[in-house]
Design a protein around this motif. Structure first.
Motif, PDB file in Angstrom:
ATOM      1  N   ASN A  31      43.313  10.251  33.805  1.00 54.69           N
ATOM      2  CA  ASN A  31      43.590  10.021  35.225  1.00 54.69           C
ATOM      3  C   ASN A  31      44.981  10.563  35.546  1.00 54.69           C
ATOM      4  N   SER A  32      45.137  11.140  36.739  1.00 55.54           N
ATOM      5  CA  SER A  32      46.427  11.618  37.226  1.00 55.54           C
ATOM      6  C   SER A  32      47.009  12.641  36.242  1.00 55.54           C
ATOM      7  N   LEU A  33      48.222  12.414  35.725  1.00 54.37           N
ATOM      8  CA  LEU A  33      48.796  13.346  34.761  1.00 54.37           C
ATOM      9  C   LEU A  33      47.931  13.453  33.516  1.00 54.37           C
ATOM     10  N   GLY A  34      47.275  12.357  33.145  1.00 50.83           N
ATOM     11  CA  GLY A  34      46.378  12.394  31.997  1.00 50.83           C
ATOM     12  C   GLY A  34      45.234  13.373  32.185  1.00 50.83           C
ATOM     13  N   GLY A  35      44.797  13.567  33.425  1.00 53.21           N
ATOM     14  CA  GLY A  35      43.769  14.563  33.687  1.00 53.21           C
ATOM     15  C   GLY A  35      44.265  15.969  33.408  1.00 53.21           C
ATOM     16  N   ALA A  36      45.501  16.256  33.800  1.00 57.53           N
ATOM     17  CA  ALA A  36      46.086  17.561  33.492  1.00 57.53           C
ATOM     18  C   ALA A  36      46.187  17.759  31.984  1.00 57.53           C
ATOM     19  N   LEU A  37      46.513  16.695  31.247  1.00 63.89           N
ATOM     20  CA  LEU A  37      46.593  16.791  29.789  1.00 63.89           C
ATOM     21  C   LEU A  37      45.234  17.172  29.196  1.00 63.89           C
ATOM     22  N   CYS A  38      44.163  16.618  29.760  1.00 62.77           N
ATOM     23  CA  CYS A  38      42.820  16.966  29.270  1.00 62.77           C
ATOM     24  C   CYS A  38      42.548  18.453  29.443  1.00 62.77           C
ATOM     25  N   LEU A  39      42.920  18.998  30.585  1.00 58.58           N
ATOM     26  CA  LEU A  39      42.682  20.415  30.845  1.00 58.58           C
ATOM     27  C   LEU A  39      43.512  21.290  29.924  1.00 58.58           C
ATOM     28  N   VAL A  40      44.772  20.911  29.708  1.00 57.51           N
ATOM     29  CA  VAL A  40      45.626  21.663  28.786  1.00 57.51           C
ATOM     30  C   VAL A  40      45.068  21.584  27.368  1.00 57.51           C
ATOM     31  N   ALA A  41      44.554  20.408  26.981  1.00 54.99           N
ATOM     32  CA  ALA A  41      43.964  20.247  25.650  1.00 54.99           C
ATOM     33  C   ALA A  41      42.780  21.180  25.462  1.00 54.99           C
ATOM     34  N   ALA A  42      41.944  21.296  26.498  1.00 58.83           N
ATOM     35  CA  ALA A  42      40.768  22.169  26.409  1.00 58.83           C
ATOM     36  C   ALA A  42      41.177  23.632  26.296  1.00 58.83           C
ATOM     37  N   LEU A  43      42.304  23.999  26.897  1.00 63.74           N
ATOM     38  CA  LEU A  43      42.787  25.372  26.796  1.00 63.74           C
ATOM     39  C   LEU A  43      43.474  25.619  25.455  1.00 63.74           C
ATOM     40  N   GLN A  44      44.156  24.593  24.945  1.00 67.13           N
ATOM     41  CA  GLN A  44      44.843  24.730  23.658  1.00 67.13           C
ATOM     42  C   GLN A  44      43.857  24.925  22.513  1.00 67.13           C
ATOM     43  N   ARG A  45      42.870  24.052  22.449  1.00 63.04           N
ATOM     44  CA  ARG A  45      41.925  24.046  21.326  1.00 63.04           C
ATOM     45  C   ARG A  45      40.503  23.852  21.837  1.00 63.04           C
ATOM     46  N   PRO A  46      39.964  24.855  22.472  1.00 60.12           N
ATOM     47  CA  PRO A  46      38.642  24.711  23.094  1.00 60.12           C
ATOM     48  C   PRO A  46      37.543  24.342  22.110  1.00 60.12           C
ATOM     49  N   GLU A  47      37.671  24.770  20.853  1.00 61.56           N
ATOM     50  CA  GLU A  47      36.639  24.480  19.865  1.00 61.56           C
ATOM     51  C   GLU A  47      36.588  23.006  19.488  1.00 61.56           C
ATOM     52  N   ARG A  48      37.618  22.244  19.867  1.00 62.46           N
ATOM     53  CA  ARG A  48      37.668  20.834  19.488  1.00 62.46           C
ATOM     54  C   ARG A  48      37.350  19.890  20.638  1.00 62.46           C
ATOM     55  N   VAL A  49      37.124  20.425  21.836  1.00 63.39           N
ATOM     56  CA  VAL A  49      36.850  19.581  23.001  1.00 63.39           C
ATOM     57  C   VAL A  49      35.382  19.702  23.388  1.00 63.39           C
ATOM     58  N   GLY A  50      34.708  18.548  23.531  1.00 57.81           N
ATOM     59  CA  GLY A  50      33.314  18.531  23.943  1.00 57.81           C
ATOM     60  C   GLY A  50      33.203  18.426  25.451  1.00 57.81           C
ATOM     61  N   ARG A  51      33.154  17.202  25.959  1.00 59.09           N
ATOM     62  CA  ARG A  51      33.057  16.975  27.393  1.00 59.09           C
ATOM     63  C   ARG A  51      34.389  16.445  27.933  1.00 59.09           C
ATOM     64  N   ILE A  52      34.588  16.640  29.240  1.00 56.83           N
ATOM     65  CA  ILE A  52      35.843  16.253  29.885  1.00 56.83           C
ATOM     66  C   ILE A  52      35.529  15.366  31.082  1.00 56.83           C
ATOM     67  N   VAL A  53      36.196  14.231  31.152  1.00 57.56           N
ATOM     68  CA  VAL A  53      36.062  13.313  32.278  1.00 57.56           C
ATOM     69  C   VAL A  53      37.419  13.202  32.974  1.00 57.56           C
ATOM     70  N   LEU A  54      37.434  13.456  34.275  1.00 61.71           N
ATOM     71  CA  LEU A  54      38.680  13.448  35.040  1.00 61.71           C
ATOM     72  C   LEU A  54      38.581  12.468  36.202  1.00 61.71           C
ATOM     73  N   SER A  55      39.641  11.713  36.409  1.00 66.08           N
ATOM     74  CA  SER A  55      39.715  10.760  37.509  1.00 66.08           C
ATOM     75  C   SER A  55      40.955  11.080  38.338  1.00 66.08           C
ATOM     76  N   ASN A  56      40.761  11.673  39.514  1.00 66.26           N
ATOM     77  CA  ASN A  56      41.868  12.105  40.379  1.00 66.26           C
ATOM     78  C   ASN A  56      42.993  12.743  39.562  1.00 66.26           C
ATOM     79  N   PRO A  57      42.688  13.845  38.870  1.00 69.55           N
ATOM     80  CA  PRO A  57      43.711  14.486  38.039  1.00 69.55           C
ATOM     81  C   PRO A  57      44.780  15.174  38.878  1.00 69.55           C
ATOM     82  N   ALA A  58      46.015  15.095  38.407  1.00 71.01           N
ATOM     83  CA  ALA A  58      47.132  15.800  39.043  1.00 71.01           C
ATOM     84  C   ALA A  58      47.218  17.188  38.429  1.00 71.01           C
ATOM     85  N   CYS A  59      46.421  18.093  38.947  1.00 70.58           N
ATOM     86  CA  CYS A  59      46.257  19.407  38.332  1.00 70.58           C
ATOM     87  C   CYS A  59      47.177  20.464  38.925  1.00 70.58           C
ATOM     88  N   TYR A  60      47.387  20.416  40.232  1.00 75.82           N
ATOM     89  CA  TYR A  60      48.107  21.490  40.919  1.00 75.82           C
ATOM     90  C   TYR A  60      49.514  21.055  41.316  1.00 75.82           C
TER      91      TYR A  60
END
Length: 230
Positions: A50-79
């Motif tokens: 959620n919030s900044l944590g949502g941005a962390l999920c997106l960065v994690a998926a870009l860092q190591r895409p082979e290790r991330v399955g599904r992503i759940v975001l709750s009002n992520p602070a992305c932009y």
């Protein structure tokens, strides 16, 4: 203590970064995800934030895409966007330290209630007390200040938000929960993110705010469970 295990390789001890440890920027905090996953022996994980944590999920998926399955975001602070006044003050050296010293945990928790909930009665006493235990500690308020200082300065600042132009590379299925009465994030951010992600199922909640998963866990939790079980 998984939090200590995550912080150990990042140059952070007792909730504070060592000199030269890189601070608490997005990339540094995301490495904590992989530190915990490694300790647990989890080669592939689903991530949620959620919030900044949502941005962390997106960065994690870009860092190591082979290790991330599904992503759940709750009002992520992305932009990047203009920061609230309190955030701007916290970024000023010495003034931020003074502010976090004199500001009470109760006041910060009141801010969470304001941005997070439309129906204030849903901010249950147990959860309120949990927030207060954390934000009542000055070292945690200083940690929050350090995180704020690593956020983009305004809507034009992309120097830190390096994930924004790469969102199209995220191929994992994403469930995006969006509380449409969010007073913190810029209006339209949810629709923009849903359009920028290749595989995104957006669920809009007109009666919820910045923390829909906390305000309506019975509804949002069921949506998330169905998504993760597919």
């Amino acid at each position: 203590d998984y939090s200590s295990l995550a912080c150990a390789p990042l140059g952070i001890a007792d909730g504070w970064p060592h000199r030269g440890g890189g601070g608490l920027g997005l990339r540094v905090m995301t490495e904590g995800i992989w530190a915990v996953a490694d300790v647990l022996g989890a080669q592939r994980v689903d991530v949620a934030g959620n919030s900044l944590g949502g941005a962390l999920c997106l960065v994690a998926a870009l860092q190591r895409p082979e290790r991330v399955g599904r992503i759940v975001l709750s009002n992520p602070a992305c932009y990047p966007q203009e920061l609230p006044r309190m955030y701007r003050l916290a970024r000023v050296p010495l003034l931020g330290e003074l502010m976090m010293t004199v500001t009470t945990g109760q006041r910060l928790v009141a801010g969470i209630e304001h941005i997070g909930y439309v129906d204030k009665s849903r901010f249950v006493p147990e959860l309120r007390a949990s927030y207060l235990r954390s934000l009542g500690l000055r070292r945690n308020r200083f940690r929050l200040m350090e995180m704020i200082r690593h956020l983009p300065a305004d809507e034009r600042d992309l120097t830190i938000a390096v994930h924004v132009p790469r969102l199209g590379e995220i191929r994992q299925p994403v469930m995006l929960t969006w509380g449409e009465q969010d007073p913190l994030l810029v209006a339209g951010s949810g629709a923009r993110l849903a359009a920028d992600l290749p595989v995104c199922d957006i669920r809009r909640h007109p009666g919820l705010a910045h923390m829909p998963h906390e305000e309506a866990p019975d509804v949002v939790g069921a949506e998330w469970a169905n998504f993760l079980a597919r």
